[in-house]
Design an enzyme around this catalytic site. Structure first.
Site, short mmCIF file in Angstrom:
data_model
loop_
_atom_site.label_atom_id
_atom_site.label_comp_id
_atom_site.label_asym_id
_atom_site.label_seq_id
_atom_site.Cartn_x
_atom_site.Cartn_y
_atom_site.Cartn_z
N ASP A 79 0.82 -1.20 0.00
CA ASP A 79 0.00 0.00 0.00
C ASP A 79 0.86 1.26 0.00
OD1 ASP A 79 -2.59 1.49 0.59
OD2 ASP A 79 -1.32 2.09 2.27
N GLU A 84 1.31 -0.35 -5.15
CA GLU A 84 0.31 0.68 -5.43
C GLU A 84 1.02 1.99 -5.73
OE1 GLU A 84 -3.72 2.47 -3.34
OE2 GLU A 84 -1.87 2.35 -2.19
#
Length: 830
Positions: free
Chosen positions: A478, A533
């Site tokens: 993330d 990401e």
């Protein structure tokens, strides 16, 4: 990243920032025992070496130990300060599988005799040996040595203009790899630091170690010693590592019973504080309590979960179902690992996905953070069940042939000082950068100092822990954009200019950490998958580390979802076919992408899913098949199917869908919350801590009397089509038509021909489409089929024969009927 865009970070660019200033080995120190036990032998280090290492500063912040360590190594000194190696030997001396993998089956405690326990343990041992096969006899896993990092310049000659930056980056990576090899026994041993830090049980007792250089004193407290800070005081070595050894009880039992509450009490520059151990493996919140309690987690053998099924091989194309365990129930409640295992995993398998990505696994005190404000990095969230429950879930997924990816958060940490790492030892600069650089102004979270040796140890070991202990098959990292740039990607428009990626806004420490963690994962677990990401599109992001890349298998192609939102704010009559195709295909050669039309970000309250953008309030009144539809509903359902299929067809080598979006879930996600006032002074009302919008109404997608069902059936057909033909990863892709007036897009993926008609009114008969292969084509997927909520305007029995008439620069062609707002896939009849 949920709650905010995917972005967080640290340091400088070329040579700037903290570049692993605190280079040093663990420094375990001699074991301090409560009883008259003899400590193990110690490896002494010369005084001059200790003076050189101390020059680096106890917190890992100073500026000179790297050269000192090299000098010490050159002089032949042993670089294991004041203590034993504690088993963190080189990979050539270690067994491939830790002993706790050969456990007994899941049997309720107290229901079997000890002789039966022994018998069942032997059965479990045999089962594991059968499942794991010859792997137990294989050589220990070793991370291959670094390559030369030069291939990226062959792949993209334009990178030559930034060779100084990229070679500096690679030289720093190689230097850290070399130092880890020299002083820590290699990445394999270094990444098993959870066997040294935190709580570790041996035949003699329990050792607890913690890195807290800022603390003046420390003691282990808990239920086991009646929270007496004088009972088990800890000793500190010169590297800021605190330690205490607790010998077994007289009857040989553990000095700390399984399930006991534990904390470390420290006298810090900020005062006396009780903290949950940083390496804790389980933490819980007592009913009615505000803070969490660290739990000593060492269950008896008879209740430890034993993995029964081998991990699936990595598929060529990834079809990912993104999930959140807590909100996966149709009921307004927090769901459990067990219910997810039994109810949701079979649904994912039936839909045709081959991987499940699970959010919010790492413990997070604030449920509404969606799992992105992590407090306890090694602990699975106790809201959903026990660690054994999570293992059972993962094993069941493996039985179904599903990969299990973890949404891991290494980009930032919760600013919570009660339960997390923030201010752990009473200082602002423990695991994080100090001052503004260590605080993410948008996310209200702390930012790691990726140039600190102990931070690297902690995060690398964290990645290894989830792969080794829980058998995850990989990670979606993330907020990687936030890590890689000092501006965190906030209020920055990336245009593709290479100066945006390789300049003074780049945090080289963070990028090198990402190279190290990818190197570790792919070296030890070749089948594991890593997805980053990244919204910036940094070149080399998804190229192997040994070639000079950052090392991810895939980049999450975030621009696609943003483009769909941009378009849905307009009338579809104004959509530009070329613009859609460009966004879907605008990615770097040889760097694979996972694409999506919507993820959890679009489903959160304050945003809108595609279904809501298209149909809005009509979804509440006109989704029943026994009622007339509306033009809004007809348009919305048609475009919803088209958007998903063209995204999967052209967007990348992997596809992701957030649970519920496959049938156009009619509600947003709103976690239970009370009113709050932001630091800016803005007041945000709560929702009375309601769980009503924190769930997934799977019953709507299953109801064959609702239009949601047709949308779900289409998603299932789409996944199974990809499983059959593998079109996402097929080497052949040719876009033959982007006709702005007709609103038609035609492209080939492999031998399939995709025909999209985005026109709001016009349907075309005898519409000629080009193809590369001659023969007969038949309908393989039709969004207008009645099963999918369409109008049934396509004849599936029709046979489409090619002619040798070239069309749109294709050698062959055939004619089709393409109704308005439909997508049809044609496949060779053979």
């Amino acid at each position: 990243m949920a709650v905010a865009p995917a972005l967080a970070v640290s340091g400088a660019a070329l040579g700037g920032g903290a570049v692993v200033r605190a280079l040093r080995p663990t420094g375990g120190g001699g074991e301090r025992r409560r009883g008259p036990a003899t400590p193990p032998p110690r490896s002494d280090v010369g005084d001059e070496l200790m003076m050189m290492v101390r020059a680096g500063g106890a917190r890992g912040g100073g500026s000179g130990p790297r050269g000192a360590m090299r000098a010490a190594a050159a002089s032949g000194k042993v670089v294991v300060p004041e203590g034993e190696n504690d088993g963190l030997t080189s990979s050539t001396d270690s067994a491939q599988f830790p002993s706790d993998e050969l456990e007994v089956p899941d049997i309720p405690e107290g229901q079997i005799e000890s002789s039966e326990t022994t018998h069942r343990a032997r059965e479990a041992d045999a089962l594991n040996r059968e499942v794991l096969g010859s792997a137990l006899q294989e050589k220990p896993r070793v991370v291959p040595p670094p390559g030369d990092g030069q291939k990226i310049f062959q792949i993209d000659p334009m990178l030559q203009n930034y060779k100084y930056h990229l070679e500096y980056r690679y030289s720093l990576y190689r230097r850290i790899r070399s130092d880890i090899d020299e002083h820590e026994g290699g990445l394999e041993a270094f990444s098993r630091s959870y066997e040294k830090f935190g709580f570790n049980r041996s035949a003699e007792g329990v050792t607890y170690r913690e890195w807290a250089p800022g603390a003046h004193s420390a003691a282990l407290v808990g239920d086991f010693n009646n929270w007496d800070p004088n009972a088990d005081r800890m000793s500190k070595n010169e590297f800021g590592v605190w330690e205490v050894f607790l010998p077994n009880n007289a009857d040989g039992s553990s000095p700390i019973p399984h399930g006991s509450r534990v904390k470390v009490r420290m006298d810090t520059p900020s005062g006396i504080k009780d903290s949950i151990p940083a390496w804790i493996r389980y933490s819980v919140q007592a009913p009615g309590a505000i803070p969490y309690d660290g739990i000593y987690y060492d269950p008896p053998e008879e209740v430890k979960y034993v993995f029964k099924h081998p991990q699936p091989k990595r598929p060529k194309s990834l079809r990912i179902y993104e999930t959140h365990v807590g909100m996966s129930s149709p009921e307004p409640k927090i769901n459990t690992y067990a219910n997810f295992r039994d109810d949701v995993l079979p649904r994912i398998k039936k839909l045709g996905y081959n991987a499940v990505q699970i959010m919010a696994i790492q413990e997070h005190s604030y449920y509404g953070s969606f799992g992105y404000h992590v407090t306890n990095f090694f602990a699975p969230s106790s809201r959903f069940g026990t660690p054994e429950d999570l293992k059972s879930l993962i094993d069941r997924a493996h039985e179904l042939g599903l990969l299990v990816l973890m949404d891991v958060v290494h980009s930032h940490a919760s600013s919570n000082t009660l339960d997390g790492l923030n201010g752990f030892d009473g200082t602002d600069t423990h695991y994080f950068h100090g001052g503004p650089r260590g605080h993410h102004w948008m996310w209200d979270s702390r930012l790691f100092n990726y140039g600190n040796w102990e931070v690297i140890r902690f995060l690398l070991s964290n990645a290894r822990w989830w792969l080794e202990e829980y058998k995850f098959d990989g990670f979606r990292f993330d907020g990687v954009t936030s890590m890689m740039y000092t501006h965190h990607g906030l209020q920055v428009a990336f245009t593709g200019n290479f100066n945006e990626y390789f300049g003074f806004a780049t945090d080289v420490d963070a990028v090198v950490y990402l190279m190290l963690v990818n190197d570790l994962i792919h070296g030890l677990y070749p089948e594991a998958v890593t997805i980053g990401e990244d919204v910036s599109g940094m070149p080399t992001f998804a190229l192997p580390v040994h070639d000079g890349g950052v090392g991810f298998d895939y980049r999450l192609h975030m621009a696609v979802a943003d483009k769909w939102i941009e378009l849905m704010k307009q009338s579809d009559e104004s959509w530009k076919m070329g613009d859609i195709v460009h966004t879907l295909t605008n990615r770097r050669w040889l760097e694979k992408c996972v694409t999506y039309s919507e993820s959890h970000d679009q489903a959160l309250v304050g945003d809108k899913t595609i279904a809501f953008w298209l149909m809005d309030k009509d979804m509440y009144d006109f989704m029943a098949l026994d009622r007339p539809s509306t033009p809004t509903i007809d348009r919305g359902i048609a475009l919803h199917k088209m958007i998903r299929l063209i995204t999967m067809g052209l967007g990348g080598e992997g596809y992701l869908n957030f649970m519920g979006n496959e049938f156009g879930h009619p509600e947003w996600i709103d976690f239970p919350r009370g009113p709050q006032r932001l630091p800016s002074g803005k007041f945000i009302p709560g929702n009375n801590n309601s769980y009503d919008k924190c769930r997934r109404r799977f019953d709507l997608g299953d109801a064959d009397y609702l239009r949601y069902h047709g949308m779900q059936e289409f998603d299932q057909a789409m996944q199974h089509l990809e499983a059959k033909y593998g079109f996402m990863t097929d080497d052949h892709q040719y876009i033959s038509r982007k006709h702005e007036e007709d609103k038609v897009i035609v492209f080939e993926k492999g031998d399939l021909v995709f025909v999209f008609n985005f026109h709001c009114n016009n349907s075309y008969s005898d519409y000629r489409v080009g193809c590369r292969r001659r023969g007969m084509y038949k309908v393989a997927l039709d969004s207008d089929a009645g099963l999918f909520g369409g109008f049934g305007r396509i004849q599936h029995a029709a046979e489409h024969f090619t002619t040798d008439c070239s069309h749109d620069n294709r050698p062959h062609s055939f004619s089709v009927y393409t109704p308005s707002r439909t997508c049809v896939v044609y496949a060779p009849a053979d």
